[in-house]
Design an enzyme around this catalytic site. Structure first.
Site, PDB file in Angstrom:
ATOM      1  N   TRP A 170       0.928  -1.126  -0.002  1.00 24.07           N
ATOM      2  CA  TRP A 170       0.082  -0.112   0.116  1.00 24.07           C
ATOM      3  C   TRP A 170       0.847   1.272   0.058  1.00 24.07           C
ATOM      4  CZ3 TRP A 170      -0.035   3.779   3.770  1.00 24.07           C
ATOM      5  CH2 TRP A 170      -1.098   4.655   3.790  1.00 24.07           C
ATOM      6  N   ASP A 335     -15.275  13.003  -2.347  1.00 25.66           N
ATOM      7  CA  ASP A 335     -14.498  11.591  -1.800  1.00 25.66           C
ATOM      8  C   ASP A 335     -15.554  11.492  -0.622  1.00 25.66           C
ATOM      9  OD1 ASP A 335     -12.163   9.887  -0.805  1.00 25.66           O
ATOM     10  OD2 ASP A 335     -11.896  10.413  -2.914  1.00 25.66           O
ATOM     11  N   TRP A 446     -15.056   3.739  -6.879  1.00 25.66           N
ATOM     12  CA  TRP A 446     -15.441   2.618  -6.235  1.00 25.66           C
ATOM     13  C   TRP A 446     -14.195   2.088  -5.438  1.00 25.66           C
ATOM     14  CZ3 TRP A 446     -19.700  -0.679  -7.800  1.00 25.66           C
ATOM     15  CH2 TRP A 446     -19.881  -2.091  -6.922  1.00 25.66           C
ATOM     16  N   ASP A 447     -14.098   2.381  -4.047  1.00 27.40           N
ATOM     17  CA  ASP A 447     -13.229   2.022  -3.320  1.00 27.40           C
ATOM     18  C   ASP A 447     -13.293   0.655  -2.419  1.00 27.40           C
ATOM     19  OD1 ASP A 447     -10.545   2.489  -1.890  1.00 27.40           O
ATOM     20  OD2 ASP A 447     -11.304   4.542  -1.375  1.00 27.40           O
ATOM     21  N   MET A 448     -12.228   0.136  -2.125  1.00 31.25           N
ATOM     22  CA  MET A 448     -12.264  -1.057  -1.340  1.00 31.25           C
ATOM     23  C   MET A 448     -10.915  -0.760  -0.244  1.00 31.25           C
ATOM     24  SD  MET A 448     -11.413  -4.895  -1.268  1.00 31.25           S
ATOM     25  CE  MET A 448     -12.491  -6.189  -0.816  1.00 31.25           C
ATOM     26  N   CYS A 494     -10.549   1.639  -7.199  1.00 32.33           N
ATOM     27  CA  CYS A 494      -9.593   2.195  -6.376  1.00 32.33           C
ATOM     28  C   CYS A 494      -9.795   1.128  -5.239  1.00 32.33           C
ATOM     29  CB  CYS A 494      -9.964   3.528  -5.753  1.00 32.33           C
ATOM     30  SG  CYS A 494      -8.976   4.206  -4.068  1.00 32.33           S
ATOM     31  N   ASP A 516      -2.220   5.718  -3.267  1.00 33.96           N
ATOM     32  CA  ASP A 516      -2.649   6.902  -2.261  1.00 33.96           C
ATOM     33  C   ASP A 516      -1.397   7.615  -2.230  1.00 33.96           C
ATOM     34  OD1 ASP A 516      -5.111   6.214  -1.904  1.00 33.96           O
ATOM     35  OD2 ASP A 516      -4.804   5.289  -0.209  1.00 33.96           O
TER      36      ASP A 516
HETATM   37  C1  GLA Z   1      -8.803   5.363   0.081  1.00 31.73           C
HETATM   38  C2  GLA Z   1      -8.565   5.881  -1.237  1.00 31.73           C
HETATM   39  C3  GLA Z   1      -8.274   7.643  -0.932  1.00 31.73           C
HETATM   40  C4  GLA Z   1      -9.502   8.166  -0.358  1.00 31.73           C
HETATM   41  C5  GLA Z   1      -9.848   7.478   0.909  1.00 31.73           C
HETATM   42  C6  GLA Z   1     -11.214   7.805   1.644  1.00 31.73           C
HETATM   43  O1  GLA Z   1      -7.463   5.377   0.882  1.00 31.73           O
HETATM   44  O2  GLA Z   1      -7.378   5.377  -2.007  1.00 31.73           O
HETATM   45  O3  GLA Z   1      -8.313   8.098  -2.282  1.00 31.73           O
HETATM   46  O4  GLA Z   1     -10.606   7.993  -1.039  1.00 31.73           O
HETATM   47  O5  GLA Z   1      -9.849   5.921   0.753  1.00 31.73           O
HETATM   48  O6  GLA Z   1     -11.602   7.397   2.949  1.00 31.73           O
END
Ligand code: GLA
Length: 703
Positions: A170, A335, A446-448, A494, A516
């Site tokens: 990460w 965000d 779309w995050d995880m 994402c 990130d």
């Molecule tokens: C992740 C994403 C970031 C942001 C945060 C929000 O870390 O990679 O870009 O969107 O979540 O909690």
């Protein structure tokens, strides 16, 4: 002479993949090389007598899809336990059928009602072969699949091969490693439920002689966004093979009577043009055949995360949006932090409606404001997750992946919803569908944000270890349905940055948040690794405040302009001079965008990148210097990809000269510490460069 029956040659623009049945009835690879004029030119399928009781043919032959059985000790593609406990598969050729662009080969076990259909498809213009397998249980009793890869690929025996792969973690993804393969098995994999930040299901093999511009390279990738495995094996018979597919770690799949199981696709290709050509083939293929809208350039976005974190509301976002619009931003993305109960990372995930305190009138007022400023509106979501402190968890604590007797391990205070469950899929579909129906949203990030733990599934209809595959199938199903219902939306994948970047997700996501880590110097390396596989168009790259005051803004823009440009800093703090400069680079990027996002990319050594439009008439060069060794020396850069006979001018160099001349000579570029440069390349028509180069910074008006 190769036999004319049961011998197949898959031809692409430049290559040929030949395989067939040998005299002993094994389905084996014959060659994978440049295309030859006649079918008789290819070697026949190899035979193997086996020469000692310890060395059976099954160990020596380049089998296309070896199964675990008999005296096969190398990495198999298939491992099965039948209902009677037999763990031995003996596949033999049954039939073959040609398709418009490939062939399917059916194999059957000699005793058990098990059918394996191997699919091959040639992607001609990209010199790629796609392979996947379908396993069918034709018997009356269930069987257990314990390993099922998509393909095994064989390279010519003899040389010591070098494996290039991507590794990281990460905040520091996609670092390129190249290492020689020695006897034994090199495993790369994900056990994290997603593709992972740590390794990527992509490979490049070369015979030790390849460079960026020359040499034989065999390369490929798996289209899968869950647990995967790559096994690169050098046998004790001086042969090298590489298997790619679903990870068999903690995996089992109960295949009931009459059911079939289909693997994801693995793609692989061959080139004599070195690593650069291999990447460009993948880039074009991803753009033209994988991505839903791969030939449409992406808008320049602004993302609020680094500026406001969870502190989003009408005022904070509107202030940022006003400046973003002034700079020329086309898409404003809000965000994390906008939904019910989300004031920090402790609560809210799962409750996908606007927080009533922050947005008492919903999202409409903000969206209308953003639209009035001439920008599209986008939103962040993390559908697969739930915080224990949420309405969703309180209503459905059993929806998470867990073992009932164990305390779930939290990651970032959140649990993973079991997307294999239809009721979870239905809930998420309804929530996100409503959000997209009620609001004018044209972009979703779309995050995880965590990896798996306690992968339990209490009411699993089959074997609970099917979760690894069924979760990803559930994710694909959900995303696909949302895409279908909301075709106007552009989707970004994402997972805490680049944790879910692969050819599987790119059938659903239009771009990827690469990392990130938004520090320009770190990004150069991350982006270089990313470019091995993925085209610049999917590489979302923001200019933020990460290096503000330390690295020149131009350098930070140039780094982000190498992909799909975005901004992510706190624009309220940017000085008028910074804003003017940002507006300048944004305008310049808009002009160059088709070349960067849709053109051919050339990596010109560690510090320079070149993009050429598909017609070869116009391009752009970026060069960077991160640290200047004493005594100072210039960067010496050799351009690539110009049309030899066309006449070009290059911004800042005396010309015009032919493409051949430019490519034969070195451009000398003097840069100091943390300086960079952008130079446009343009064909000269009637004595003038076809495009006028961008105006210098000094002539800019202040924004
Ligand atoms: C992740 C994403 C970031 C942001 C945060 C929000 O870390 O990679 O870009 O969107 O979540 O909690």
């Amino acid at each position: 002479m190769p036999p004319q029956t049961n011998f197949w040659i898959l031809e692409t623009a430049n290559t040929a993949y030949a395989f067939g049945l040998n005299q002993a009835g094994f389905l084996v690879n014959a060659s994978w090389s440049l295309r030859l004029p006649n079918s008789q030119d290819y070697p026949p399928p190899p035979e193997s007598p086996g020469w000692a009781s310890f060395n059976n043919p099954a160990q020596v032959l380049p089998e296309e899809f070896p199964a675990y059985g008999g005296m096969c000790y190398q990495e198999p593609c298939l491992k099965v336990t039948f209902a009677d406990g037999v763990r031995d598969v003996v596949l033999r050729f049954d039939s073959a059928a040609t398709t418009s662009d490939g062939v399917t080969i059916t194999l059957r076990d000699i005793d058990y009602p098990l059918r394996v259909i191997l699919h091959y498809r040639a992607h001609g213009p990209y010199d790629l072969i796609e392979r996947w397998a379908v396993i069918i249980n034709d018997g009356p009793t269930p069987l257990m699949l314990e390993r099922i890869f998509s393909a095994q690929w064989h390279v010519p025996p003899g040389p010591t091969y070098h494996l290039s792969h991507l590794t990281g973690r990460w905040n520091d993804e996609f670092h390129l490693i190249r290492e020689p393969l020695t006897n034994g098995v090199k495993i790369l994999e994900s056990r994290r439920l997603t593709t992972s930040h740590h390794h990527n299901p992509w490979f490049c093999l070369d015979d030790g002689q390849a460079s960026e511009t020359d040499g034989q390279v065999w390369f490929g990738a798996l289209a899968w966004s869950g647990n995967w495995k790559l096994a690169a094996e050098v046998t004790n018979f001086a042969t090298t093979r590489l298997s790619l597919g679903l990870n068999d770690w903690d995996f089992a799949w109960k295949l009931n009577s009459g059911e079939e199981f289909t693997t994801p696709s693995a793609f692989a290709g061959y080139t004599t043009g070195g690593y650069g050509a291999a990447s460009r083939k993948l880039h074009a293929f991803i753009r033209e055949r994988i991505l839903p809208h791969g030939t449409t350039p992406h808008k320049i976005l602004y993302n609020s995360w680094e500026a406001t974190l969870f502190d989003v509301n009408m005022e904070s976002q509107a202030r940022l949006a006003e400046i973003a619009a002034d700079l020329g931003i086309e898409l404003f993305v809000m965000d994390d932090g906008w939904f019910h109960g989300r004031h920090n990372d402790q609560a809210g995930l799962g409750d996908w409606w606007p927080d009533p305190i922050k947005f008492p009138h919903g999202l409409q007022p903000l969206i209308q404001r953003v639209n009035a400023l001439g920008m599209d509106f986008g939103l962040w979501i993390e559908p697969e997750m739930v915080n224990p402190n949420s309405e969703l968890y309180r209503a459905h604590p059993d929806w998470i992946l867990h073992f009932p007797t164990r305390q779930p391990t939290l990651g970032r205070n959140q649990c993973i919803l079991n997307l294999a469950r239809p009721d979870v899929q239905e809930y998420l579909l309804a929530q996100i569908d409503r959000l997209l129906t009620e609001n004018n949203i044209t972009f979703i990030k779309w995050d995880m944000n965590r990896n798996v733990s306690e992968p339990g599934w209490a009411d699993a209809p089959g074997d609970p270890r099917e979760i690894w595959v069924r979760y990803v199938q559930g994710l694909y199903h959900l995303w696909d349905e949302l895409r279908r219902r909301h075709p106007q939306v552009v989707w970004q994948s994402c997972s805490g940055g680049g944790g879910r970047a692969d050819l599987g997700i790119l059938r659903l996501a239009d771009q990827i948040w690469v990392s990130d880590n938004t520090q320009a110097i770190a990004r150069l390396a991350i982006q270089a690794g990313f470019s091995r596989v993925f085209p610049a168009s999917v590489m979302e790259a923001w200019v933020t405040d990460a290096d503000r005051g330390r690295i020149p803004l131009a350098f930070r823009f140039h780094v982000s302009m190498c992909g799909s440009l975005g901004l992510g800093g706190d624009l309220l703090k940017w000085t008028p001079a910074e804003r003017a400069e940002a507006a300048h680079w944004i305008a310049r990027y808009k002009d160059l965008r088709p070349l960067i996002q849709l053109g051919n990319q050339y990596r010109l050594g560690p510090a320079a990148l070149q993009y050429m439009g598909q017609d070869g008439q116009r391009g752009v060069l970026f060069a960077f210097r991160t640290c200047l060794a004493e005594p100072a020396s210039p960067l010496r850069i050799k351009l690539q990809g110009l049309q030899p006979k066309l006449i070009y001018e290059i911004e800042g160099f005396p010309g015009p000269r032919s493409g051949s001349a430019w490519m034969a000579s070195e451009l000398e570029i003097w840069l100091g510490n943390f300086e960079s440069t952008l130079r446009e390349i343009a064909v000269v028509v009637g004595g003038c460069p076809k495009s006028k180069f961008g105006q210098p910074l000094s002539r800019l008006k202040k924004v």
